[in-house]
Each structure stands twice: as C-alpha cells, then as structure tokens.
Motif scaffolding. Structure first.
Motif, PDB file in Angstrom:
ATOM      1  N   LYS A 198       0.813  -1.215   0.000  1.00  0.00           N
ATOM      2  CA  LYS A 198       0.000   0.000   0.000  1.00  0.00           C
ATOM      3  C   LYS A 198       0.846   1.264   0.000  1.00  0.00           C
ATOM      4  O   LYS A 198       0.569   2.226  -0.729  1.00  0.00           O
ATOM      5  N   ASP A 199       1.887   1.286   0.839  1.00  0.00           N
ATOM      6  CA  ASP A 199       2.731   2.487   0.934  1.00  0.00           C
ATOM      7  C   ASP A 199       3.450   2.775  -0.386  1.00  0.00           C
ATOM      8  O   ASP A 199       3.524   3.920  -0.838  1.00  0.00           O
ATOM      9  N   MET A 200       4.000   1.706  -0.984  1.00  0.00           N
ATOM     10  CA  MET A 200       4.712   1.885  -2.246  1.00  0.00           C
ATOM     11  C   MET A 200       3.768   2.347  -3.361  1.00  0.00           C
ATOM     12  O   MET A 200       4.121   3.175  -4.204  1.00  0.00           O
ATOM     13  N   GLU A 201       2.555   1.819  -3.346  1.00  0.00           N
ATOM     14  CA  GLU A 201       1.578   2.209  -4.360  1.00  0.00           C
ATOM     15  C   GLU A 201       1.209   3.677  -4.221  1.00  0.00           C
ATOM     16  O   GLU A 201       1.100   4.408  -5.207  1.00  0.00           O
ATOM     17  N   GLU A 202       1.027   4.131  -2.969  1.00  0.00           N
ATOM     18  CA  GLU A 202       0.697   5.547  -2.727  1.00  0.00           C
ATOM     19  C   GLU A 202       1.842   6.455  -3.186  1.00  0.00           C
ATOM     20  O   GLU A 202       1.612   7.510  -3.782  1.00  0.00           O
ATOM     21  N   MET A 203       3.059   6.030  -2.890  1.00  0.00           N
ATOM     22  CA  MET A 203       4.225   6.823  -3.298  1.00  0.00           C
ATOM     23  C   MET A 203       4.307   6.910  -4.823  1.00  0.00           C
ATOM     24  O   MET A 203       4.597   7.974  -5.394  1.00  0.00           O
ATOM     25  N   ALA A 204       4.056   5.785  -5.486  1.00  0.00           N
ATOM     26  CA  ALA A 204       4.111   5.757  -6.949  1.00  0.00           C
ATOM     27  C   ALA A 204       3.021   6.638  -7.559  1.00  0.00           C
ATOM     28  O   ALA A 204       3.250   7.338  -8.549  1.00  0.00           O
ATOM     29  N   LYS A 205       1.836   6.628  -6.961  1.00  0.00           N
ATOM     30  CA  LYS A 205       0.737   7.466  -7.458  1.00  0.00           C
ATOM     31  C   LYS A 205       1.057   8.955  -7.286  1.00  0.00           C
ATOM     32  O   LYS A 205       0.751   9.784  -8.150  1.00  0.00           O
ATOM     33  N   GLU A 206       1.658   9.308  -6.145  1.00  0.00           N
ATOM     34  CA  GLU A 206       2.052  10.703  -5.901  1.00  0.00           C
ATOM     35  C   GLU A 206       3.122  11.135  -6.909  1.00  0.00           C
ATOM     36  O   GLU A 206       3.093  12.255  -7.424  1.00  0.00           O
ATOM     37  N   GLU A 207       4.042  10.205  -7.162  1.00  0.00           N
ATOM     38  CA  GLU A 207       5.099  10.492  -8.133  1.00  0.00           C
ATOM     39  C   GLU A 207       4.501  10.694  -9.523  1.00  0.00           C
ATOM     40  O   GLU A 207       4.887  11.612 -10.250  1.00  0.00           O
ATOM     41  N   ARG A 208       3.553   9.856  -9.888  1.00  0.00           N
ATOM     42  CA  ARG A 208       2.912   9.984 -11.194  1.00  0.00           C
ATOM     43  C   ARG A 208       2.176  11.322 -11.309  1.00  0.00           C
ATOM     44  O   ARG A 208       2.268  12.014 -12.323  1.00  0.00           O
ATOM     45  N   LYS A 209       1.462  11.704 -10.261  1.00  0.00           N
ATOM     46  CA  LYS A 209       0.734  12.974 -10.264  1.00  0.00           C
ATOM     47  C   LYS A 209       1.683  14.153 -10.450  1.00  0.00           C
ATOM     48  O   LYS A 209       1.431  15.072 -11.237  1.00  0.00           O
ATOM     49  N   SER A 210       2.805  14.113  -9.722  1.00  0.00           N
ATOM     50  CA  SER A 210       3.791  15.187  -9.800  1.00  0.00           C
ATOM     51  C   SER A 210       4.414  15.267 -11.192  1.00  0.00           C
ATOM     52  O   SER A 210       4.594  16.358 -11.750  1.00  0.00           O
ATOM     53  N   LEU A 211       4.716  14.111 -11.765  1.00  0.00           N
ATOM     54  CA  LEU A 211       5.319  14.071 -13.095  1.00  0.00           C
ATOM     55  C   LEU A 211       4.354  14.572 -14.168  1.00  0.00           C
ATOM     56  O   LEU A 211       4.761  15.279 -15.100  1.00  0.00           O
TER      57      LEU A 211
END
Length: 358
Positions: free
Chosen positions: A71-84
């Motif tokens: 869950k934590d890694m998925e949230e981090m990846a989603k935040e990264e995608r949003k920022s990118l």
C-alpha cells in the motif's frame, strides 16, 4: 510539435559541432552568426530534454504501478505519477510558447522617436510626459537612455525627440509602443476647466548595425547648417547641424543636439541606418501580417493604440480592450502590466495560427 522539437534538438547538436570546428572559429562573422543561433535554441532544447526525461520517468512509474506493490509503495508511486504529469503539462505549455515564431529583432536596442501631434502645445507637453514615462520604465528594466536630439517648445514640451534605449531585449517590450497615444485632460492653459483631447506619436525602431544595412554614401545628400533653438553659444554661430537625406527612400534625418558637426553626423547616421532597416523589415512584416491578420505593435503608426484619461485615472489599450485604473503608476514607468498583456495576446494569436497550420 514533437517533430519540430526533434528538429530543433538535431540542429542544436549540429551547431555545437560547428562551433568547435577550427574553420568556423577562424571565420568571425560565421562564428558570431552560429553562436547567436545556438544561444537562441539553448533554452528550448534544454526544456525539451527535460521533458523527454520526465516522459521516461512517467513511463517507468506507470510500469511500476502495474506490479503488485504494498500500500505504501503504491501511494508513493501514485504521488510520483501525479507530480510528473503536472510537470509534464507545465513543460508542454512552455515548449509551445518557445516554438512560436520569434522576432529576430527582439534582442536589439531601440531608437525611439516621440512627436507632439494633434493638439498644439498640449500635445507637445504630452510628448514630454511620454518621454518621462519611458525613461522611468527603462530605469525599472535596468536599461540606459540617451537623448540623441530634441526640439523643445520652450514651455516644457517637445515638438520632437529622439532617444536611444540600450539594454537586454529592449525591442521585445517596447515594440508594442508604436502608434498614436491619446491624452484626455484639462490643459494648464484652459481657464474654463474643459477637457481637451491631444495626441503624440511614438515610433520604435530596432537599432541596425552597419553591416546589416548597406548604405551607399553616394545615395546620401548631406546638408550642413546653423543650429537653432536652445543649445548654448554655438547656436546660430557654428554650422554644426547636419541633415542627411537618403535619396532612394526619401528618408531624412536632421541632428543638431551636439556642438560638433562630426558627432551630429554620427548620430544622424545611426538614426538613418535604423530608419532604413525599420522600413525594410516593416514592409516585409506587413506582407506576413496581411496574410495572418495578427499584427500588433508594428502596424499602422497613425493608428490610435492607447488613451490616457486623467479625469478618470484610466489607461486603455485599444488593441486588446484592456483598461487599467492606474494612470499615475503607468506614467511613473510601471508599464509591465500592459506590455505583459500585449505579449500574452500576441502569443495566443500565434498559437491559434500554429494550430490552424498543423
């Protein structure tokens, strides 16, 4: 857009190779020309390569999200995608602007001519107000101004004044000032308190280098005469004033501000060269504008472009229907809001044209 950006990046790499070529280095004129082109492309290519890196990171992030993540890694990846994605969209907007057709004169210094037009003494006083406004704007921008020649009316106004403004990208901002400026106010000499309307015209020309305008000396008629008006002991005693007439174009430049005939001739040649260059480029631009229907700032100089209304403390730019209730600030040299609005309007027009062309 991407095809065009790839072409720009390829050309940029070619330029860097050429600039390290010993044969190019020996050719000063070619070296300067290529260096200028490389400099103009540098920011666009840098942004494009940053954009490509973001696309690559975004692709990697999307691949990561397809995998089984906690869950934590998925949230981090989603935040990264949003920022990118946000950064990608921002860069896309910037790159679109960078690809817009550029005015090759934008980086030049300018020669500005201000004349009192309709309205007699009041128009000439308004010309003085415009001069002060541009001088203050120049100070705000870190530019330098030099009055080349001036004909005053004896009460603080100017029949005509020519000044040079030097600095970074002066023409890119002041080119929008071409045209007739109108003032509505109660003149100091008006006993009835009635509002008068007067006009002054402003001409902004990019400074031309000697190598860019080939002027045959045989085409110039030179007249030397006595200076007149305010100017010290040399006035009407020493033949220091110079009038240059370029016979092929009919352009006439008179200069008498200096005591030295040589200095007046040098200044007159500088103005003459810029007027000829401006005539050539304006005529060429007029042909393009006739097709594109998007001229702004370089159109008919008799056209009323702006009104300064004193009773209502209002400034209106008629080209983009912009009205600002900040007359005092504008006259004190804070022209940024108007010039930025004109720049954005022109960019939006060019973007529409690019869409239609592609």
């Amino acid at each position: 857009m991407f095809d065009r950006l790839h072409e720009v990046a390829i050309r940029y790499d070619e330029l860097n190779e050429l600039l390290s070529d010993p044969e190019v280095i020996k050719d000063t004129d070619r070296l300067m020309k290529l260096s200028k082109e490389e400099s103009n492309l540098r920011e666009t290519v840098s942004s494009f390569r940053k954009y490509q890196a973001i696309l690559s990171e975004l692709e990697d992030t999307e691949e990561m999200l397809k995998e089984s993540l906690d869950k934590d890694m998925e949230e981090m990846a989603k935040e990264e995608r949003k920022s990118l994605i946000e950064e990608k969209e921002k860069l896309e907007d910037e790159l679109k602007v960078m690809l817009l057709p550029k005015d090759e004169n934008d980086s030049r210094n300018v020669i500005m001519e201000i004349r009192g037009a309709a309205g007699g003494d009041e128009a000439q006083l308004f010309a003085s107000d415009l001069l002060e406004m541009y001088q203050k704007y120049a100070v705000n921008e870190g530019w330098k101004t030099e009055i080349l020649d001036a004909t005053s009316n004896g009460i603080g106004g100017y029949k005509e004044i020519t000044l040079m403004i030097t600095g970074n990208n002066v023409y890119s901002k002041l080119k929008y000032e071409n045209g007739a400026h109108r003032v509505q106010r109660v003149p100091q000499t008006e006993s009835q308190g009635r509002i008068h309307t007067s006009t002054a015209t402003v001409v902004v020309m990019p400074e031309a280098e000697e190598v860019e305008v080939d002027i045959d000396e045989n085409d110039i008629r030179v007249d030397i005469y006595l200076a007149s008006g305010a100017g010290g002991q040399h006035v009407n005693k020493t033949a220091s004033a110079v009038r240059l007439t370029h016979e092929p174009t009919g352009i006439v430049v008179a200069m008498q501000d200096e005591r030295s005939q040589l200095k007046n001739r040098e200044k007159a040649m500088k103005v003459l060269r810029s007027r000829i260059y401006d005539k050539i480029t304006t005529e060429a631009q007029a042909e393009v504008d006739a097709e594109r229907k998007s001229a702004i700032g370089t159109g008919d100089r008799s056209e009323r472009i702006r009104t300064y209304n004193y009773p209502q403390s209002r400034v209106t730019d008629h080209r983009i229907n912009l009205t600002i209730q900040k007359l005092d600030q504008i006259l004190s040299g804070k022209l940024g809001e108007i010039i930025d609005a004109l720049l954005m309007w022109e960019q939006s027009q060019k973007m529409e044209q690019l869409k239609n062309e592609y």
